[in-house]
Design a protein around this motif. Structure first.
Motif, PDB file in Angstrom:
ATOM      1  N   ILE A 280       0.851  -1.197   0.000  1.00 26.60           N
ATOM      2  CA  ILE A 280       0.000   0.000   0.000  1.00 26.60           C
ATOM      3  C   ILE A 280       0.886   1.245   0.000  1.00 26.60           C
ATOM      4  O   ILE A 280       0.669   2.173  -0.773  1.00 26.60           O
ATOM      5  N   ILE A 281       1.876   1.267   0.896  1.00 26.41           N
ATOM      6  CA  ILE A 281       2.794   2.409   0.963  1.00 26.41           C
ATOM      7  C   ILE A 281       4.228   1.904   0.872  1.00 26.41           C
ATOM      8  O   ILE A 281       4.595   0.948   1.561  1.00 26.41           O
ATOM      9  N   VAL A 282       5.002   2.527   0.020  1.00 27.85           N
ATOM     10  CA  VAL A 282       6.438   2.258  -0.021  1.00 27.85           C
ATOM     11  C   VAL A 282       7.162   3.595   0.131  1.00 27.85           C
ATOM     12  O   VAL A 282       6.887   4.542  -0.604  1.00 27.85           O
ATOM     13  N   VAL A 283       8.026   3.661   1.109  1.00 25.79           N
ATOM     14  CA  VAL A 283       8.825   4.860   1.356  1.00 25.79           C
ATOM     15  C   VAL A 283      10.242   4.518   0.948  1.00 25.79           C
ATOM     16  O   VAL A 283      10.816   3.543   1.424  1.00 25.79           O
ATOM     17  N   ASN A 284      10.793   5.313   0.040  1.00 19.46           N
ATOM     18  CA  ASN A 284      12.047   4.964  -0.581  1.00 19.46           C
ATOM     19  C   ASN A 284      13.105   6.044  -0.346  1.00 19.46           C
ATOM     20  O   ASN A 284      13.008   7.128  -0.899  1.00 19.46           O
ATOM     21  N   ASN A 285      14.068   5.729   0.531  1.00 20.83           N
ATOM     22  CA  ASN A 285      15.226   6.598   0.766  1.00 20.83           C
ATOM     23  C   ASN A 285      14.816   8.042   1.077  1.00 20.83           C
ATOM     24  O   ASN A 285      15.276   8.990   0.447  1.00 20.83           O
ATOM     25  N   LEU A 286      13.949   8.165   2.063  1.00 18.95           N
ATOM     26  CA  LEU A 286      13.334   9.456   2.372  1.00 18.95           C
ATOM     27  C   LEU A 286      14.205  10.306   3.291  1.00 18.95           C
ATOM     28  O   LEU A 286      14.660   9.849   4.340  1.00 18.95           O
ATOM     29  N   TYR A 287      14.409  11.532   2.866  1.00 24.59           N
ATOM     30  CA  TYR A 287      15.113  12.539   3.674  1.00 24.59           C
ATOM     31  C   TYR A 287      14.196  13.735   3.873  1.00 24.59           C
ATOM     32  O   TYR A 287      13.484  14.135   2.948  1.00 24.59           O
ATOM     33  N   LYS A 288      14.196  14.279   5.094  1.00 22.76           N
ATOM     34  CA  LYS A 288      13.494  15.529   5.327  1.00 22.76           C
ATOM     35  C   LYS A 288      14.349  16.421   6.214  1.00 22.76           C
ATOM     36  O   LYS A 288      14.737  16.040   7.323  1.00 22.76           O
ATOM     37  N   THR A 289      14.677  17.579   5.680  1.00 21.56           N
ATOM     38  CA  THR A 289      15.480  18.553   6.415  1.00 21.56           C
ATOM     39  C   THR A 289      14.650  19.811   6.596  1.00 21.56           C
ATOM     40  O   THR A 289      14.024  20.279   5.642  1.00 21.56           O
ATOM     41  N   PHE A 290      14.586  20.303   7.832  1.00 18.23           N
ATOM     42  CA  PHE A 290      13.898  21.572   8.089  1.00 18.23           C
ATOM     43  C   PHE A 290      14.933  22.675   8.260  1.00 18.23           C
ATOM     44  O   PHE A 290      15.969  22.467   8.916  1.00 18.23           O
ATOM     45  N   ASN A 291      14.655  23.827   7.739  1.00 21.01           N
ATOM     46  CA  ASN A 291      15.503  25.020   7.937  1.00 21.01           C
ATOM     47  C   ASN A 291      16.971  24.746   7.616  1.00 21.01           C
ATOM     48  O   ASN A 291      17.864  25.288   8.267  1.00 21.01           O
TER      49      ASN A 291
ATOM     50  N   VAL B 215       6.451  17.791   2.534  1.00 27.65           N
ATOM     51  CA  VAL B 215       7.072  17.410   1.271  1.00 27.65           C
ATOM     52  C   VAL B 215       8.505  16.968   1.569  1.00 27.65           C
ATOM     53  O   VAL B 215       9.286  17.731   2.145  1.00 27.65           O
ATOM     54  N   PRO B 216       8.836  15.730   1.232  1.00 31.31           N
ATOM     55  CA  PRO B 216      10.186  15.246   1.522  1.00 31.31           C
ATOM     56  C   PRO B 216      11.247  16.092   0.814  1.00 31.31           C
ATOM     57  O   PRO B 216      11.001  16.622  -0.264  1.00 31.31           O
ATOM     58  N   THR B 217      12.400  16.205   1.437  1.00 33.69           N
ATOM     59  CA  THR B 217      13.528  16.909   0.821  1.00 33.69           C
ATOM     60  C   THR B 217      14.064  16.087  -0.345  1.00 33.69           C
ATOM     61  O   THR B 217      14.377  16.622  -1.397  1.00 33.69           O
ATOM     62  N   SER B 218      14.150  14.777  -0.143  1.00 33.64           N
ATOM     63  CA  SER B 218      14.439  13.879  -1.261  1.00 33.64           C
ATOM     64  C   SER B 218      13.914  12.498  -0.937  1.00 33.64           C
ATOM     65  O   SER B 218      13.547  12.219   0.199  1.00 33.64           O
ATOM     66  N   GLY B 219      13.874  11.668  -1.966  1.00 34.01           N
ATOM     67  CA  GLY B 219      13.286  10.343  -1.806  1.00 34.01           C
ATOM     68  C   GLY B 219      11.854  10.343  -2.284  1.00 34.01           C
ATOM     69  O   GLY B 219      11.320  11.383  -2.667  1.00 34.01           O
ATOM     70  N   ASN B 220      11.253   9.155  -2.289  1.00 32.16           N
ATOM     71  CA  ASN B 220       9.912   9.017  -2.847  1.00 32.16           C
ATOM     72  C   ASN B 220       8.972   8.267  -1.932  1.00 32.16           C
ATOM     73  O   ASN B 220       9.403   7.418  -1.157  1.00 32.16           O
ATOM     74  N   VAL B 221       7.703   8.610  -2.061  1.00 34.83           N
ATOM     75  CA  VAL B 221       6.647   7.834  -1.419  1.00 34.83           C
ATOM     76  C   VAL B 221       5.763   7.286  -2.535  1.00 34.83           C
ATOM     77  O   VAL B 221       5.318   8.041  -3.410  1.00 34.83           O
ATOM     78  N   PHE B 222       5.553   5.977  -2.498  1.00 29.33           N
ATOM     79  CA  PHE B 222       4.647   5.346  -3.456  1.00 29.33           C
ATOM     80  C   PHE B 222       3.393   4.920  -2.712  1.00 29.33           C
ATOM     81  O   PHE B 222       3.474   4.350  -1.624  1.00 29.33           O
ATOM     82  N   PHE B 223       2.259   5.236  -3.285  1.00 27.92           N
ATOM     83  CA  PHE B 223       0.982   4.832  -2.709  1.00 27.92           C
ATOM     84  C   PHE B 223       0.285   3.945  -3.733  1.00 27.92           C
ATOM     85  O   PHE B 223       0.031   4.384  -4.856  1.00 27.92           O
ATOM     86  N   LYS B 224       0.050   2.704  -3.374  1.00 28.88           N
ATOM     87  CA  LYS B 224      -0.518   1.719  -4.291  1.00 28.88           C
ATOM     88  C   LYS B 224       0.215   1.724  -5.640  1.00 28.88           C
ATOM     89  O   LYS B 224      -0.387   1.762  -6.709  1.00 28.88           O
ATOM     90  N   GLY B 225       1.530   1.753  -5.544  1.00 27.40           N
ATOM     91  CA  GLY B 225       2.357   1.627  -6.739  1.00 27.40           C
ATOM     92  C   GLY B 225       2.622   2.921  -7.486  1.00 27.40           C
ATOM     93  O   GLY B 225       3.386   2.943  -8.452  1.00 27.40           O
TER      94      GLY B 225
ATOM     95  N   ILE C  26      17.986  20.991  10.317  1.00 32.15           N
ATOM     96  CA  ILE C  26      17.370  19.992  11.192  1.00 32.15           C
ATOM     97  C   ILE C  26      17.064  18.755  10.347  1.00 32.15           C
ATOM     98  O   ILE C  26      16.175  18.779   9.492  1.00 32.15           O
ATOM     99  N   HIS C  27      17.841  17.710  10.595  1.00 34.83           N
ATOM    100  CA  HIS C  27      17.702  16.514   9.771  1.00 34.83           C
ATOM    101  C   HIS C  27      16.702  15.567  10.426  1.00 34.83           C
ATOM    102  O   HIS C  27      17.073  14.731  11.238  1.00 34.83           O
ATOM    103  N   ALA C  28      15.434  15.755  10.088  1.00 34.44           N
ATOM    104  CA  ALA C  28      14.363  14.997  10.741  1.00 34.44           C
ATOM    105  C   ALA C  28      14.305  13.556  10.239  1.00 34.44           C
ATOM    106  O   ALA C  28      14.024  12.647  11.009  1.00 34.44           O
ATOM    107  N   LEU C  29      14.560  13.353   8.953  1.00 38.46           N
ATOM    108  CA  LEU C  29      14.608  12.001   8.386  1.00 38.46           C
ATOM    109  C   LEU C  29      15.893  11.842   7.594  1.00 38.46           C
ATOM    110  O   LEU C  29      16.239  12.702   6.779  1.00 38.46           O
ATOM    111  N   ASN C  30      16.575  10.738   7.857  1.00 34.61           N
ATOM    112  CA  ASN C  30      17.888  10.518   7.250  1.00 34.61           C
ATOM    113  C   ASN C  30      17.947   9.212   6.460  1.00 34.61           C
ATOM    114  O   ASN C  30      18.666   8.288   6.821  1.00 34.61           O
ATOM    115  N   GLY C  31      17.124   9.126   5.418  1.00 34.35           N
ATOM    116  CA  GLY C  31      17.190   7.938   4.567  1.00 34.35           C
ATOM    117  C   GLY C  31      16.353   6.804   5.118  1.00 34.35           C
ATOM    118  O   GLY C  31      16.873   5.777   5.553  1.00 34.35           O
TER     119      GLY C  31
END
Ligand code: ADP
Ligand code: MG
Length: 243
Positions: A7-18, A59-69, A21-26
Motif C-alpha cells: 500500500i505504501i512504499v517509502v524509498n530513501n526518504l530525507y526531510k530537512t527543516f531550515n 514534502v520530503p527533501t528527497s526520496g519518494n513515497v509510493f501509494f498503491k504503486g 534539522i535533519h528529521a529524516l535521514n534515509g
C-alpha cells in the motif's frame, strides 16, 4: 510479497527543516495490505515527520513515497484525491468545532465524493455505530470527551473509505481513562483487516496488535521486526534501543 500487496512504499526518504534539522535521514519502509505497523521511538526522532511525509503533508527533501504503486508528487492534480485514501488521525483530533458530529463525518464524502445528503447520513450513522457513538450524532465537538472526539475523528477518516489509516499518537492527548476506548476501536479496525501505520507510546498495544514494529531514533529506522522479536530482546539491548 508481491508489489500489488504494497500500500505504501517509502524509498530513501530525507526531510530537512531550515537547512539544518535533519528529521529524516534515509528511511525505507513498505507497508503491506492488511498490515498494522507501529512506529515507536523517543521524542524528536522523526516519527511524525515520517507519517506526515507518507501523505505529503510534509514534502520530503528527497526520496519518494509510493501509494498503491504510484509515486506521489505534491504538484499532481490528483494528489488530494490520493490523500483522502490515507485516513489521518492526529493527537489533537482536529474536528471542525462549528459542525455537528454527523457533519464532521459527512463533509468530505459530500464535498469530494459528491455523496447525496441521504447516503452520507446513512454512512455517518453506520460509522458512528461502529465507533460506539450513535447517540452523539447531533452533538457538537465541545460536548464530547476527548475519547469520544477521537472516535469521531476516526469515523471521519473512515468515511472516505481509505486504503490505509495513519495515526499519530492518537491517545497521547487523552485522559488515561479514555485511552482504552480509542485503542479498542483501533483493535477492531485491525481485526477487520484495515492497513494501519500507528505512531504510539502504548507499548502493550504495539505488542498485541502490530504485525511489525519500527523503532526510530534520530531520523532513522534503528530496528524493524515482529513484536515478539523486538520486545523479547535482552533488557540491555532494549534500553539502548529506547533511549
Ligand atoms: P517525533 O514525532 O518523533 O517526536 P518529529 O518528526 O516531530 O519527531 O520531529 C523530528 C525533528 O524535526 C525534531 O528535531 C523536530 O524539532 C523537527 N521538526 C519537526 N517539524 C518541524 C518543522 N515544521 N520545522 C522545523 N523543525 C521541525
Ligand atoms: Mg510526533
Amino acid at each position: 510479497q508481491t508489489k500489488d500487496n504494497q500500500i505504501i512504499v517509502v524509498n530513501n526518504l530525507y526531510k530537512t527543516f531550515n537547512d539544518n534539522i535533519h528529521a529524516l535521514n534515509g528511511v525505507n519502509i513498505s507497508v503491506n495490505k492488511g498490515e498494522v505497523v507501529t512506529i515507536i521511538g523517543p521524542s524528536g526522532s522523526g516519527k511524525s515527520t515520517l507519517l506526515r511525509c507518507m501523505n505529503l503533508m510534509e514534502v520530503p527533501t528527497s526520496g519518494n513515497v509510493f501509494f498503491k504503486g504510484e509515486a506521489l508528487h505534491i504538484k499532481d492534480k490528483n494528489i488530494n484525491q490520493l490523500r483522502e485514501k490515507m485516513g489521518m488521525v492526529f493527537q489533537s483530533f482536529n474536528l471542525f468545532p462549528h459542525l455537528s458530529v454527523l457533519e464532521n463525518i459527512t463533509l468530505s464524502p459530500k464535498l469530494v465524493l459528491k455523496m447525496s445528503d441521504e447516503k452520507a447520513k446513512e454512512l455517518g450513522a453506520s460509522l458512528l455505530n461502529q465507533v460506539g457513538l450513535s447517540d452523539k450524532i447531533d452533538s457538537y465537538p465541545n460536548q464530547l470527551s476527548g475519547g469520544q472526539k477521537q472516535r469521531v475523528a476516526i469515523a471521519r477518516a473512515l468515511a472516505m473509505n481509505p486504503d490505509v489509516m495513519l495515526f499519530d499518537e492518537p491517545t497521547s492527548a487523552l485522559d488515561p481513562e479514555m485511552v482504552g476506548e480509542v485503542l479498542q476501536v483501533m483493535r477492531n479496525l485491525a481485526n477487520q483487516g484495515m492497513t494501519m501505520v500507528i505512531v504510539t507510546h502504548e507499548m502493550n498495544f504495539a505488542k498485541d496488535v502490530s504485525d511489525r514494529v519500527i523503532f526510530m531514533a534520530e531520523g532513522e529506522i534503528i530496528e524493524i521486526g515482529e513484536p515478539t522479536q523486538l520486545f523479547n530482546k535482552p533488557k540491555e539491548v532494549r534500553t539502548q534501543t529506547f533511549l
